[in-house]
Design a protein around this motif. Structure first.
Motif, PDB file in Angstrom:
ATOM      1  N   ILE A 305       5.992   7.095  10.750  1.00  0.00           N
ATOM      2  CA  ILE A 305       5.980   5.799  11.438  1.00  0.00           C
ATOM      3  C   ILE A 305       5.562   4.723  10.436  1.00  0.00           C
ATOM      4  N   TYR A 306       6.240   3.582  10.486  1.00  0.00           N
ATOM      5  CA  TYR A 306       5.851   2.455   9.635  1.00  0.00           C
ATOM      6  C   TYR A 306       6.434   1.171  10.201  1.00  0.00           C
ATOM      7  N   VAL A 307       5.985   0.025   9.678  1.00  0.00           N
ATOM      8  CA  VAL A 307       6.437  -1.283  10.125  1.00  0.00           C
ATOM      9  C   VAL A 307       6.955  -2.058   8.920  1.00  0.00           C
ATOM     10  N   CYS A 308       8.101  -2.744   9.120  1.00  0.00           N
ATOM     11  CA  CYS A 308       8.654  -3.619   8.084  1.00  0.00           C
ATOM     12  C   CYS A 308       8.873  -5.015   8.653  1.00  0.00           C
ATOM     13  N   ASP A 309       8.993  -5.988   7.741  1.00  0.00           N
ATOM     14  CA  ASP A 309       9.381  -7.322   8.203  1.00  0.00           C
ATOM     15  C   ASP A 309      10.904  -7.446   8.147  1.00  0.00           C
ATOM     16  N   GLY A 310      11.419  -8.612   8.494  1.00  0.00           N
ATOM     17  CA  GLY A 310      12.864  -8.793   8.586  1.00  0.00           C
ATOM     18  C   GLY A 310      13.586  -8.749   7.266  1.00  0.00           C
ATOM     19  N   GLY A 312      12.747  -6.406   4.986  1.00  0.00           N
ATOM     20  CA  GLY A 312      12.646  -5.032   4.518  1.00  0.00           C
ATOM     21  C   GLY A 312      11.368  -4.681   3.802  1.00  0.00           C
ATOM     22  N   PHE A 313      10.414  -5.619   3.708  1.00  0.00           N
ATOM     23  CA  PHE A 313       9.138  -5.317   3.056  1.00  0.00           C
ATOM     24  C   PHE A 313       8.217  -4.626   4.055  1.00  0.00           C
ATOM     25  N   GLN A 314       7.689  -3.476   3.652  1.00  0.00           N
ATOM     26  CA  GLN A 314       6.837  -2.704   4.558  1.00  0.00           C
ATOM     27  C   GLN A 314       5.515  -3.429   4.766  1.00  0.00           C
ATOM     28  N   GLN A 315       5.106  -3.540   6.022  1.00  0.00           N
ATOM     29  CA  GLN A 315       3.897  -4.276   6.387  1.00  0.00           C
ATOM     30  C   GLN A 315       2.765  -3.351   6.840  1.00  0.00           C
ATOM     31  N   SER A 316       2.934  -2.074   6.601  1.00  0.00           N
ATOM     32  CA  SER A 316       1.915  -1.093   6.996  1.00  0.00           C
ATOM     33  C   SER A 316       1.915   0.042   5.990  1.00  0.00           C
ATOM     34  N   SER A 317       0.951   0.922   6.156  1.00  0.00           N
ATOM     35  CA  SER A 317       1.009   2.193   5.432  1.00  0.00           C
ATOM     36  C   SER A 317       2.066   3.072   6.085  1.00  0.00           C
ATOM     37  N   ASN A 318       2.457   4.128   5.387  1.00  0.00           N
ATOM     38  CA  ASN A 318       3.251   5.183   6.021  1.00  0.00           C
ATOM     39  C   ASN A 318       2.289   6.101   6.770  1.00  0.00           C
ATOM     40  N   ASN A 333       2.763   0.408   1.478  1.00  0.00           N
ATOM     41  CA  ASN A 333       2.676  -0.981   1.929  1.00  0.00           C
ATOM     42  C   ASN A 333       3.297  -1.907   0.878  1.00  0.00           C
ATOM     43  N   GLN A 334       4.184  -2.803   1.333  1.00  0.00           N
ATOM     44  CA  GLN A 334       4.910  -3.788   0.525  1.00  0.00           C
ATOM     45  C   GLN A 334       6.108  -3.203  -0.243  1.00  0.00           C
ATOM     46  N   LYS A 335       6.419  -1.931  -0.043  1.00  0.00           N
ATOM     47  CA  LYS A 335       7.672  -1.424  -0.605  1.00  0.00           C
ATOM     48  C   LYS A 335       8.824  -2.062   0.168  1.00  0.00           C
ATOM     49  N   GLN A 380      10.052 -11.236  16.382  1.00  0.00           N
ATOM     50  CA  GLN A 380      11.181 -11.729  15.593  1.00  0.00           C
ATOM     51  C   GLN A 380      11.004 -11.498  14.091  1.00  0.00           C
ATOM     52  N   GLN A 381       9.796 -11.121  13.683  1.00  0.00           N
ATOM     53  CA  GLN A 381       9.545 -10.931  12.246  1.00  0.00           C
ATOM     54  C   GLN A 381       9.196  -9.492  11.864  1.00  0.00           C
ATOM     55  N   HIS A 382       8.868  -8.635  12.838  1.00  0.00           N
ATOM     56  CA  HIS A 382       8.366  -7.306  12.499  1.00  0.00           C
ATOM     57  C   HIS A 382       9.065  -6.222  13.323  1.00  0.00           C
ATOM     58  N   TYR A 383       9.273  -5.071  12.661  1.00  0.00           N
ATOM     59  CA  TYR A 383      10.069  -4.011  13.280  1.00  0.00           C
ATOM     60  C   TYR A 383       9.429  -2.658  13.009  1.00  0.00           C
ATOM     61  N   LEU A 384       9.365  -1.868  14.069  1.00  0.00           N
ATOM     62  CA  LEU A 384       8.756  -0.540  14.011  1.00  0.00           C
ATOM     63  C   LEU A 384       9.845   0.503  13.757  1.00  0.00           C
ATOM     64  N   PHE A 385       9.560   1.452  12.852  1.00  0.00           N
ATOM     65  CA  PHE A 385      10.514   2.516  12.543  1.00  0.00           C
ATOM     66  C   PHE A 385       9.863   3.874  12.781  1.00  0.00           C
ATOM     67  N   LEU A 386      10.521   4.691  13.571  1.00  0.00           N
ATOM     68  CA  LEU A 386      10.020   6.011  13.935  1.00  0.00           C
ATOM     69  C   LEU A 386      11.042   7.062  13.495  1.00  0.00           C
ATOM     70  N   ASP A 387      10.659   7.959  12.609  1.00  0.00           N
ATOM     71  CA  ASP A 387      11.559   9.013  12.139  1.00  0.00           C
ATOM     72  C   ASP A 387      11.357  10.272  12.973  1.00  0.00           C
ATOM     73  N   LEU A 388      12.461  10.768  13.544  1.00  0.00           N
ATOM     74  CA  LEU A 388      12.417  11.930  14.431  1.00  0.00           C
ATOM     75  C   LEU A 388      12.948  13.157  13.699  1.00  0.00           C
ATOM     76  N   PRO A 389      12.210  14.268  13.693  1.00  0.00           N
ATOM     77  CA  PRO A 389      12.624  15.457  12.937  1.00  0.00           C
ATOM     78  C   PRO A 389      13.774  16.201  13.603  1.00  0.00           C
ATOM     79  N   TYR A 390      14.388  17.073  12.837  1.00  0.00           N
ATOM     80  CA  TYR A 390      15.513  17.864  13.340  1.00  0.00           C
ATOM     81  C   TYR A 390      15.104  18.693  14.548  1.00  0.00           C
ATOM     82  N   SER A 391      13.898  19.234  14.544  1.00  0.00           N
ATOM     83  CA  SER A 391      13.452  20.079  15.657  1.00  0.00           C
ATOM     84  C   SER A 391      13.493  19.325  16.979  1.00  0.00           C
TER      85      SER A 391
END
Length: 400
Positions: A305-310, A312-318, A333-335, A380-391
């Motif tokens: 789970i992580y958050v990026c801005d519009g 593409g700069f990451q605004q959180s830790s992984n 953060n900031q990648k 409008q400026q921040h987006y949450l990304f959730l990676d779901l595993p194959y299982s």
């Protein structure tokens, strides 16, 4: 070669998706041995046999075949398989001369499709390109077969500018084809679209291969499941009823599957929305604090789970789940991730739709696992990304 008089052409029909009819035939060599017709494929592929013998057999088979396609009312395509290395011995002149002789009898060169295998050609690809450019001035078409096998080079194929890309579906008969096989076929479909080539799926021996070919951009189909090679041609609409019925079944299945996928996406969106409304009140303005709370609630379905801005700069830790424990990776953060395919397009979708959605299935760079990402607009400026595993995808029918 002493039994060449016992060799003759057989024809394997090629069917179209749009008309559900036989639009062409591939000429395949057969030889009668002990009253049984045997394929001449191994003979033509055997490099230990002198070139002149293979060329003579090719010429013999083609001569007999072309005489079967002189009916002026017949507009079916004629697929002629040639070893590109043998073809280039005289830069395609002998084959063209044979086709000219057929044209003088009333044949139409615009019905001819020359099939070659790119990855077995050892000569200068530019010279081969020149030959086919010359062929095209007479209306002759070109197909590259066995695309995706061995060391097929998509750049060289693009240079040849074929009319048709022919894909062998035999690998699908493996118990579990590697995801990379499907990824390669997807890349080929993108190439076909870019260069304006149609896709012909061959070696369709089973029902599920036919369904796969239909689903994955096939315009033309060939294989024993539809029609094995035979001595004569068939009535063009022989399989129209069968193909139409199977297409309708495929369509019903895909519509049902898509509806299920969209339902799952909506349910997941609602779940994240409720969690976000609940946990954001207690996150004290910190995205890391918010993600920590979300991770506890999403332990069943998420591994990153992580958050990026519009931009593409990451605004959180992984936040990464490993060995059933969530680990914080502050160095992320900031990648910036705007270089990833579809990243900015997905940002725009979230801005417009105001909703979260699943990505397609892809291979994760770090784990190599097949995953999906759920993208969710926080504002409008921040987006949450959730990676779901194959299982998780496997357990939820409709996500794979």
């Amino acid at each position: 070669m002493s039994n060449l008089e016992d060799a003759r052409p057989f024809y394997q029909a090629i069917f179209s998706a749009d008309e559900q009819k036989a639009i062409g035939y591939e000429i395949v060599g057969r030889i009668c041995i002990h009253n049984e017709w045997k394929s001449m494929g191994p003979f033509f592929r055997d490099d230990s046999i002198p070139d002149e013998y293979r060329l003579e057999a090719d010429c013999h088979i083609l001569h007999k075949a072309l005489d079967d396609f002189l009916d002026p009312a017949d507009d079916t395509l004629i697929f002629i398989n040639r070893d590109a290395n043998l073809l280039m011995l005289d830069h395609g002149e002998s084959l063209l001369e044979q086709l000219f002789q057929w044209q003088e009898k009333g044949g139409n060169l615009e019905r001819i499709v020359i099939e070659i295998t790119e990855h077995t050609f050892t000569g200068d690809i530019r010279q081969l390109t020149h030959v086919f450019t010359y062929y095209r001035t007479y209306g002759i078409k070109m197909a590259v077969e066995n695309v995706g096998k061995a060391s097929s080079n998509l750049d060289r194929i693009a240079l040849l500018m074929p009319n048709i890309l022919k894909i062998d579906l035999q690998p699908l008969r493996l118990t579990s084809p590697l995801q990379t096989y499907h990824d390669v076929l997807y890349s080929i479909s993108l190439l076909a679209r870019k260069i304006g080539a149609a896709i012909l799926y061959s070696e369709i021996d089973l029902h599920f291969q036919f369904q796969y070919a239909w689903k994955n951009g096939g315009r033309f189909f060939q294989g024993d499941y539809l029609q094995p090679p035979r001595e004569g041609k068939i009535e063009p609409y022989l399989l129209k009823e069968k193909m139409t019925g199977e297409f309708q079944a495929f369509i019903r299945y895909e519509k049902k599957k898509l509806q299920h996928f969209y339902d799952l996406s909506e349910q997941f969106h609602q779940r994240i929305s409720l969690l976000f409304a609940k946990e954001s009140k207690h996150a004290a303005g910190s995205f890391d604090e918010l993600i920590k709370k979300l991770a506890e609630e999403l332990n069943d379905c998420c591994f990153r789970i992580y958050v990026c801005d519009g931009d593409g700069f990451q605004q959180s830790s992984n936040f990464l789940k490993k060995d059933d424990e969530w680990k914080i990776q502050p160095h992320y953060n900031q990648k910036n991730w705007s270089w990833r395919p579809y990243f900015l397009e997905n940002i725009m979708k979230m801005q417009i739709r105001k909703k979260g959605f699943f990505s397609d299935v892809y291979s994760d760079i770090e784990t190599g696992e097949s995953i999906r990402t759920f993208s969710y607009p926080i504002d409008q400026q921040h987006y949450l990304f959730l990676d779901l595993p194959y299982s998780y995808l496997y357990e939820n029918e409709g996500l794979l």
